[in-house]
Design a protein around this motif. Sequence first.
Motif, short mmCIF file in Angstrom:
data_model
loop_
_atom_site.label_atom_id
_atom_site.label_comp_id
_atom_site.label_asym_id
_atom_site.label_seq_id
_atom_site.Cartn_x
_atom_site.Cartn_y
_atom_site.Cartn_z
N GLY A 1 0.83 -1.21 0.00
CA GLY A 1 0.00 0.00 0.00
C GLY A 1 0.86 1.25 0.00
O GLY A 1 2.09 1.18 -0.05
N PRO A 2 0.21 2.41 0.08
CA PRO A 2 0.93 3.68 -0.02
C PRO A 2 2.02 3.83 1.04
O PRO A 2 1.85 3.46 2.20
N TYR A 3 3.11 4.40 0.60
CA TYR A 3 4.27 4.65 1.46
C TYR A 3 3.97 5.71 2.50
O TYR A 3 3.29 6.69 2.23
N PRO B 1 8.32 14.52 14.68
CA PRO B 1 7.03 15.21 14.58
C PRO B 1 6.32 14.91 13.25
O PRO B 1 6.96 14.78 12.20
N LYS B 2 5.00 14.80 13.33
CA LYS B 2 4.19 14.41 12.17
C LYS B 2 4.42 15.32 10.96
O LYS B 2 4.49 14.83 9.84
N ALA B 3 4.54 16.61 11.16
CA ALA B 3 4.74 17.53 10.03
C ALA B 3 6.02 17.18 9.27
O ALA B 3 6.05 17.25 8.04
N ILE B 4 7.05 16.80 9.98
CA ILE B 4 8.32 16.44 9.33
C ILE B 4 8.19 15.07 8.65
O ILE B 4 8.63 14.89 7.52
N ARG B 5 7.56 14.11 9.34
CA ARG B 5 7.34 12.78 8.72
C ARG B 5 6.53 12.94 7.44
O ARG B 5 6.83 12.31 6.41
N ASP B 6 5.50 13.77 7.49
CA ASP B 6 4.65 13.99 6.31
C ASP B 6 5.44 14.62 5.16
O ASP B 6 5.26 14.25 4.00
N ILE C 1 8.73 14.38 4.62
CA ILE C 1 9.65 13.35 4.11
C ILE C 1 8.86 12.38 3.22
O ILE C 1 9.32 12.01 2.14
N THR C 2 7.68 11.97 3.68
CA THR C 2 6.83 11.07 2.89
C THR C 2 6.52 11.69 1.53
O THR C 2 6.67 11.04 0.49
N GLU C 3 6.11 12.95 1.53
CA GLU C 3 5.75 13.64 0.30
C GLU C 3 6.93 13.71 -0.67
O GLU C 3 6.80 13.40 -1.86
N VAL C 4 8.09 14.10 -0.17
CA VAL C 4 9.27 14.27 -1.02
C VAL C 4 9.72 12.92 -1.60
O VAL C 4 9.93 12.79 -2.81
#
Length: 155
Positions: A54-56, A93-98, A100-103
């Motif tokens: 499923g999605p990364y 923190p979620k904002a940073i994880r998000d 990294i996920t996006e990039v």
Amino acid sequence: MAALWLRRSAAFKKQEMGGLVYSGKFEEHINELYSPENISKTAKKFKEYEKKNGPYAFGKFTKFLVPKKENWADESGSTAGHDRWEKHSGAIPKAIRDKITEVIATNLRSPNPMPLVLKVGENVDGTHDLKVRIFAHNGHMHIGLHMLCPNSSLK
């Protein structure tokens, strides 16, 4: 040139992902996998991973990509980061994880993924920061991820 700084508050001071845990051999191994010579192969593995799982989301592809514990060695040779990966990556923190996920996901899903350079270190304070930069090096455009972890000397 694009740059983005995400800064989190001092409320995250007690999180345990130390920059030194993921520098060294682990950082070198990740950079090799995302190098201009290997980015296509890594993107293919990423697409296979997403088909199966499923999605990364940040943190989920890393152990699939780097399964051998010896490739997680830090600057002192310790492979403790392998066993602590889920805990440490989840503490970011979620904002940073998000971000990294996006990039990473956008890049590896693209028809022509760019090489990526990871640099992990310690921040000046007790917070996580992420700097994302696009830069040219040796005839290739790269994505740079500079992950700064809470300063371990401030505990």
